[in-house]
Scaffold this motif. Structure first.
Motif, PDB file in Angstrom:
ATOM      1  N   ASN A   4       0.856  -1.181   0.000  1.00  0.00           N
ATOM      2  CA  ASN A   4       0.000   0.000   0.000  1.00  0.00           C
ATOM      3  C   ASN A   4       0.890   1.228   0.000  1.00  0.00           C
ATOM      4  O   ASN A   4       1.759   1.355   0.852  1.00  0.00           O
ATOM      5  CB  ASN A   4      -0.908   0.021   1.239  1.00  0.00           C
ATOM      6  N   GLY A   5       0.681   2.107  -0.959  1.00  0.00           N
ATOM      7  CA  GLY A   5       1.510   3.301  -1.012  1.00  0.00           C
ATOM      8  C   GLY A   5       1.035   4.302  -2.040  1.00  0.00           C
ATOM      9  O   GLY A   5       1.377   5.471  -1.973  1.00  0.00           O
ATOM     10  N   HIS A   6       0.250   3.846  -3.005  1.00  0.00           N
ATOM     11  CA  HIS A   6      -0.289   4.743  -4.015  1.00  0.00           C
ATOM     12  C   HIS A   6      -1.758   5.038  -3.716  1.00  0.00           C
ATOM     13  O   HIS A   6      -2.446   4.220  -3.109  1.00  0.00           O
ATOM     14  CB  HIS A   6      -0.168   4.122  -5.412  1.00  0.00           C
ATOM     15  N   ASP A   7      -2.217   6.196  -4.173  1.00  0.00           N
ATOM     16  CA  ASP A   7      -3.604   6.606  -3.954  1.00  0.00           C
ATOM     17  C   ASP A   7      -4.483   6.412  -5.182  1.00  0.00           C
ATOM     18  O   ASP A   7      -5.641   6.824  -5.180  1.00  0.00           O
ATOM     19  CB  ASP A   7      -3.654   8.080  -3.537  1.00  0.00           C
ATOM     20  N   ASP A   8      -3.931   5.826  -6.251  1.00  0.00           N
ATOM     21  CA  ASP A   8      -4.693   5.589  -7.470  1.00  0.00           C
ATOM     22  C   ASP A   8      -4.113   4.339  -8.134  1.00  0.00           C
ATOM     23  O   ASP A   8      -3.219   3.690  -7.590  1.00  0.00           O
ATOM     24  CB  ASP A   8      -4.624   6.811  -8.399  1.00  0.00           C
ATOM     25  N   VAL A   9      -4.579   4.034  -9.320  1.00  0.00           N
ATOM     26  CA  VAL A   9      -4.196   2.823 -10.045  1.00  0.00           C
ATOM     27  C   VAL A   9      -2.682   2.786 -10.302  1.00  0.00           C
ATOM     28  O   VAL A   9      -2.109   3.765 -10.778  1.00  0.00           O
ATOM     29  CB  VAL A   9      -4.947   2.757 -11.393  1.00  0.00           C
ATOM     30  N   VAL A  10      -2.063   1.655  -9.978  1.00  0.00           N
ATOM     31  CA  VAL A  10      -0.653   1.432 -10.306  1.00  0.00           C
ATOM     32  C   VAL A  10      -0.600   0.976 -11.759  1.00  0.00           C
ATOM     33  O   VAL A  10      -1.262   0.023 -12.147  1.00  0.00           O
ATOM     34  CB  VAL A  10      -0.014   0.384  -9.373  1.00  0.00           C
ATOM     35  N   LYS A  11       0.182   1.678 -12.572  1.00  0.00           N
ATOM     36  CA  LYS A  11       0.234   1.415 -14.006  1.00  0.00           C
ATOM     37  C   LYS A  11       1.426   0.570 -14.431  1.00  0.00           C
ATOM     38  O   LYS A  11       1.384  -0.093 -15.454  1.00  0.00           O
ATOM     39  CB  LYS A  11       0.251   2.741 -14.784  1.00  0.00           C
ATOM     40  N   SER A  12       2.526   0.603 -13.661  1.00  0.00           N
ATOM     41  CA  SER A  12       3.728  -0.100 -14.101  1.00  0.00           C
ATOM     42  C   SER A  12       4.641  -0.370 -12.912  1.00  0.00           C
ATOM     43  O   SER A  12       4.664   0.400 -11.950  1.00  0.00           O
ATOM     44  CB  SER A  12       4.463   0.762 -15.145  1.00  0.00           C
ATOM     45  N   LEU A  13       5.369  -1.482 -13.016  1.00  0.00           N
ATOM     46  CA  LEU A  13       6.381  -1.856 -12.018  1.00  0.00           C
ATOM     47  C   LEU A  13       7.685  -2.140 -12.736  1.00  0.00           C
ATOM     48  O   LEU A  13       7.696  -2.644 -13.859  1.00  0.00           O
ATOM     49  CB  LEU A  13       5.961  -3.113 -11.256  1.00  0.00           C
ATOM     50  N   LEU A  14       8.792  -1.844 -12.067  1.00  0.00           N
ATOM     51  CA  LEU A  14      10.107  -2.105 -12.631  1.00  0.00           C
ATOM     52  C   LEU A  14      11.031  -2.547 -11.505  1.00  0.00           C
ATOM     53  O   LEU A  14      11.195  -1.828 -10.520  1.00  0.00           O
ATOM     54  CB  LEU A  14      10.655  -0.826 -13.291  1.00  0.00           C
ATOM     55  N   CYS A  15      11.601  -3.743 -11.624  1.00  0.00           N
ATOM     56  CA  CYS A  15      12.607  -4.207 -10.663  1.00  0.00           C
ATOM     57  C   CYS A  15      13.956  -3.669 -11.105  1.00  0.00           C
ATOM     58  O   CYS A  15      14.321  -3.787 -12.282  1.00  0.00           O
ATOM     59  CB  CYS A  15      12.654  -5.730 -10.628  1.00  0.00           C
ATOM     60  N   TRP A  16      14.671  -3.066 -10.174  1.00  0.00           N
ATOM     61  CA  TRP A  16      15.987  -2.502 -10.503  1.00  0.00           C
ATOM     62  C   TRP A  16      16.916  -2.754  -9.333  1.00  0.00           C
ATOM     63  O   TRP A  16      16.699  -2.246  -8.241  1.00  0.00           O
ATOM     64  CB  TRP A  16      15.883  -1.000 -10.763  1.00  0.00           C
ATOM     65  N   ASP A  17      17.946  -3.565  -9.596  1.00  0.00           N
ATOM     66  CA  ASP A  17      18.933  -3.883  -8.574  1.00  0.00           C
ATOM     67  C   ASP A  17      18.201  -4.442  -7.350  1.00  0.00           C
ATOM     68  O   ASP A  17      17.513  -5.435  -7.458  1.00  0.00           O
ATOM     69  CB  ASP A  17      19.773  -2.642  -8.260  1.00  0.00           C
ATOM     70  N   GLN A  18      18.302  -3.825  -6.223  1.00  0.00           N
ATOM     71  CA  GLN A  18      17.644  -4.284  -4.998  1.00  0.00           C
ATOM     72  C   GLN A  18      16.358  -3.513  -4.712  1.00  0.00           C
ATOM     73  O   GLN A  18      15.881  -3.511  -3.576  1.00  0.00           O
ATOM     74  CB  GLN A  18      18.608  -4.141  -3.812  1.00  0.00           C
ATOM     75  N   HIS A  19      15.803  -2.839  -5.728  1.00  0.00           N
ATOM     76  CA  HIS A  19      14.653  -1.972  -5.521  1.00  0.00           C
ATOM     77  C   HIS A  19      13.513  -2.327  -6.475  1.00  0.00           C
ATOM     78  O   HIS A  19      13.724  -2.943  -7.509  1.00  0.00           O
ATOM     79  CB  HIS A  19      15.048  -0.509  -5.736  1.00  0.00           C
ATOM     80  N   LEU A  20      12.332  -1.893  -6.102  1.00  0.00           N
ATOM     81  CA  LEU A  20      11.147  -1.978  -6.949  1.00  0.00           C
ATOM     82  C   LEU A  20      10.687  -0.550  -7.192  1.00  0.00           C
ATOM     83  O   LEU A  20      10.573   0.243  -6.244  1.00  0.00           O
ATOM     84  CB  LEU A  20      10.045  -2.775  -6.246  1.00  0.00           C
ATOM     85  N   LEU A  21      10.465  -0.196  -8.444  1.00  0.00           N
ATOM     86  CA  LEU A  21       9.919   1.118  -8.794  1.00  0.00           C
ATOM     87  C   LEU A  21       8.484   0.919  -9.240  1.00  0.00           C
ATOM     88  O   LEU A  21       8.187  -0.034  -9.967  1.00  0.00           O
ATOM     89  CB  LEU A  21      10.726   1.769  -9.913  1.00  0.00           C
ATOM     90  N   SER A  22       7.603   1.792  -8.812  1.00  0.00           N
ATOM     91  CA  SER A  22       6.199   1.724  -9.208  1.00  0.00           C
ATOM     92  C   SER A  22       5.744   3.113  -9.636  1.00  0.00           C
ATOM     93  O   SER A  22       6.256   4.123  -9.155  1.00  0.00           O
ATOM     94  CB  SER A  22       5.331   1.216  -8.052  1.00  0.00           C
ATOM     95  N   CYS A  23       4.785   3.136 -10.559  1.00  0.00           N
ATOM     96  CA  CYS A  23       4.222   4.421 -10.972  1.00  0.00           C
ATOM     97  C   CYS A  23       2.705   4.292 -10.983  1.00  0.00           C
ATOM     98  O   CYS A  23       2.160   3.207 -11.132  1.00  0.00           O
ATOM     99  CB  CYS A  23       4.761   4.870 -12.319  1.00  0.00           C
TER     100      CYS A  23
END
Length: 112
Positions: A4-23
């Motif tokens: 839980n962290g976004h207030d609207d629809v998550v459109k994309s995810l990207l795994c990068w190194d030891q991180h996850l990016l979401s938009c």
């Protein structure tokens, strides 16, 4: 695991190194990192005025990590990912006549 962290629809995810990016359509790009409790927490939030529709990533010719975001105003923004999570370095933007909803590098295409 539910994140839980976004207030609207998550459109994309990207795994990068030891991180996850979401938009999301909440106009944010978030960077997530693992916790000691085997969960993920947001360690950085970047705002985009028109929402982010898709993420892609690659390395530049100096092997620096680059993330590109297609946004709701028909633009693509390019950022260098920092080695420690602070503000993203904005490389530039470009605008297109039509919507850009998927941003990815073609397989087999050289990165630099």
């Amino acid at each position: 695991m539910t994140l839980n962290g976004h207030d609207d629809v998550v459109k994309s995810l990207l795994c990068w190194d030891q991180h996850l990016l979401s938009c999301s359509l909440d106009c944010t790009l978030k960077v997530w990192s693992a916790t000691k409790e085997d969960s993920l927490e947001v360690i950085y939030t970047h705002s985009e005025e028109h929402g982010v529709l898709a993420l892609g990533g690659m390395t530049d010719s100096d092997v620096k990590p680059i993330v590109y975001c297609s946004c709701g105003d028909n633009s693509v923004h390019i950022y260098e990912l920092p080695s420690s999570w602070g503000p993203l370095f904005h490389w530039g933007s470009d605008w297109f006549a039509d919507s850009v909803e998927i941003a990815s590098r073609t397989p087999g295409c050289p990165e630099s």
